[in-house]
Design an enzyme around this catalytic site. Sequence first.
Site, short mmCIF file in Angstrom:
data_model
loop_
_atom_site.label_atom_id
_atom_site.label_comp_id
_atom_site.label_asym_id
_atom_site.label_seq_id
_atom_site.Cartn_x
_atom_site.Cartn_y
_atom_site.Cartn_z
N PRO A 28 10.76 -67.98 25.18
CA PRO A 28 10.97 -69.53 25.15
C PRO A 28 12.11 -69.67 24.01
O PRO A 28 12.35 -69.14 23.18
CB PRO A 28 9.86 -69.83 24.58
CG PRO A 28 9.02 -68.69 24.04
CD PRO A 28 9.17 -67.72 24.61
N ASN A 29 12.97 -70.67 24.65
CA ASN A 29 14.10 -71.23 23.84
C ASN A 29 15.12 -70.33 23.82
O ASN A 29 16.36 -70.81 23.42
CB ASN A 29 13.63 -71.42 22.31
CG ASN A 29 12.63 -72.56 22.36
OD1 ASN A 29 12.73 -73.60 22.95
ND2 ASN A 29 11.52 -72.26 21.79
N ARG A 50 21.29 -73.21 20.16
CA ARG A 50 20.35 -73.45 19.46
C ARG A 50 20.60 -72.64 17.92
O ARG A 50 20.74 -71.44 17.95
CB ARG A 50 19.23 -72.62 19.83
CG ARG A 50 17.81 -72.62 19.35
CD ARG A 50 16.92 -71.64 19.98
NE ARG A 50 15.74 -71.46 19.07
CZ ARG A 50 15.14 -70.46 19.27
NH1 ARG A 50 15.50 -69.25 20.05
NH2 ARG A 50 13.97 -70.27 18.50
N TYR A 53 21.41 -67.64 15.32
CA TYR A 53 20.97 -66.80 16.53
C TYR A 53 22.47 -66.54 16.82
O TYR A 53 22.76 -65.83 18.00
CB TYR A 53 20.26 -67.49 17.49
CG TYR A 53 18.91 -67.89 17.18
CD1 TYR A 53 17.96 -66.69 17.18
CD2 TYR A 53 18.36 -69.14 16.75
CE1 TYR A 53 16.78 -66.58 16.63
CE2 TYR A 53 17.07 -69.21 16.57
CZ TYR A 53 16.11 -67.95 16.40
OH TYR A 53 14.94 -68.26 15.92
N ASN A 104 12.32 -59.60 24.09
CA ASN A 104 12.51 -60.32 22.98
C ASN A 104 11.54 -61.71 23.30
O ASN A 104 11.84 -62.37 24.02
CB ASN A 104 13.80 -60.91 22.74
CG ASN A 104 14.15 -61.91 21.53
OD1 ASN A 104 13.01 -62.47 20.92
ND2 ASN A 104 15.20 -62.57 21.09
N ALA A 110 9.16 -66.92 20.26
CA ALA A 110 7.95 -67.52 19.38
C ALA A 110 6.67 -66.66 19.86
O ALA A 110 5.64 -66.65 19.34
CB ALA A 110 7.75 -68.66 19.22
N ASP A 123 -1.32 -57.56 26.00
CA ASP A 123 -2.37 -56.88 26.71
C ASP A 123 -1.44 -56.43 27.93
O ASP A 123 -1.67 -55.37 28.73
CB ASP A 123 -3.44 -57.88 27.26
CG ASP A 123 -4.76 -58.04 26.16
OD1 ASP A 123 -4.46 -57.29 24.96
OD2 ASP A 123 -5.25 -59.23 26.16
N GLU A 176 11.03 -53.62 21.19
CA GLU A 176 11.22 -55.23 21.00
C GLU A 176 12.31 -55.46 20.07
O GLU A 176 12.76 -54.86 19.11
CB GLU A 176 9.95 -55.42 19.98
CG GLU A 176 9.73 -56.78 19.50
CD GLU A 176 8.34 -57.01 18.67
OE1 GLU A 176 7.42 -55.98 18.41
OE2 GLU A 176 8.23 -57.92 17.92
N HIS A 231 14.44 -58.65 17.95
CA HIS A 231 14.73 -59.82 17.60
C HIS A 231 16.13 -59.91 16.96
O HIS A 231 16.56 -59.23 16.23
CB HIS A 231 13.74 -60.09 16.34
CG HIS A 231 12.24 -60.15 16.69
ND1 HIS A 231 11.81 -61.11 17.50
CD2 HIS A 231 11.51 -59.17 16.74
CE1 HIS A 231 10.50 -60.61 17.84
NE2 HIS A 231 10.23 -59.71 17.38
N ARG A 245 12.41 -64.30 7.15
CA ARG A 245 12.42 -66.01 7.43
C ARG A 245 10.85 -66.32 7.15
O ARG A 245 10.07 -65.65 6.27
CB ARG A 245 12.55 -65.94 9.01
CG ARG A 245 13.82 -65.60 9.21
CD ARG A 245 14.36 -65.96 10.93
NE ARG A 245 14.34 -67.36 11.17
CZ ARG A 245 14.17 -67.71 12.30
NH1 ARG A 245 14.48 -66.88 13.19
NH2 ARG A 245 14.15 -68.99 12.80
C1 DQA Z 1 13.12 -64.59 17.54
C2 DQA Z 1 12.56 -64.87 16.42
C3 DQA Z 1 11.42 -65.72 16.77
O1 DQA Z 1 10.60 -65.68 15.47
C4 DQA Z 1 11.69 -66.94 17.30
O2 DQA Z 1 10.64 -67.77 17.43
C5 DQA Z 1 12.68 -66.75 18.35
C6 DQA Z 1 13.76 -65.85 18.46
C7 DQA Z 1 14.70 -63.64 17.24
O3 DQA Z 1 15.12 -63.33 18.37
O4 DQA Z 1 15.37 -63.73 16.34
O5 DQA Z 1 12.70 -67.78 19.40
O6 DQA Z 1 12.77 -63.61 18.63
#
Ligand code: DQA
Length: 146
Positions: free
Chosen positions: A11-12, A19, A24, A75, A78, A88, A99, A101, A108
């Site tokens: 998401p986002n 954003r 980011y 990624n 949240a 799962d 993974e 980020h 943070r």
């Molecule tokens: C994120 C870090 C997460 O905590 C956050 O909710 C995101 C982006 C990152 O890429 O740094 O949406 O995954």
Amino acid sequence: MTKRVSILNGPNLNLLGQRQPEIYGYETLDDIAARCAALGQELGLDTLLRQSNYEGQIIDWIHEARQSSFGIIINPGAFTHTSVAILDALNTFDGPVLEVHISNVHKREAFRHHSYVSLRADGVIAGFGTQGYELALRRMATLVEK
Ligand code: DQA
């Protein structure tokens, strides 16, 4: 045969570039998709980058990857910090899971310090900005060779 890597985003992340750019950066998800596709070609990997704001959609893509993909770069946004369901789903996938980020989640808020996905991930990249996706892809290429 070229091996596929599914690059899944939560998401986002569709708003990347707009954003909180101080966290980011200014690159968009399309920019990342293009750079991953170019690097993938160099490395002999076929990349498929997708993004959804919906947990169930990400789970469906993980299930699809069971048949279609050598590895998953994810990624989860949240959902990283909340989703047992994504954990799962990843546990049903046999290949490597990396993974990513963009930000350094450990620098943070405390709620970002725990990741359900890390319980399955074979590797975690955080705080390398959008370059983290390319680093993960290079790691995938190494894992293909092994
Ligand atoms: C994120 C870090 C997460 O905590 C956050 O909710 C995101 C982006 C990152 O890429 O740094 O949406 O995954």
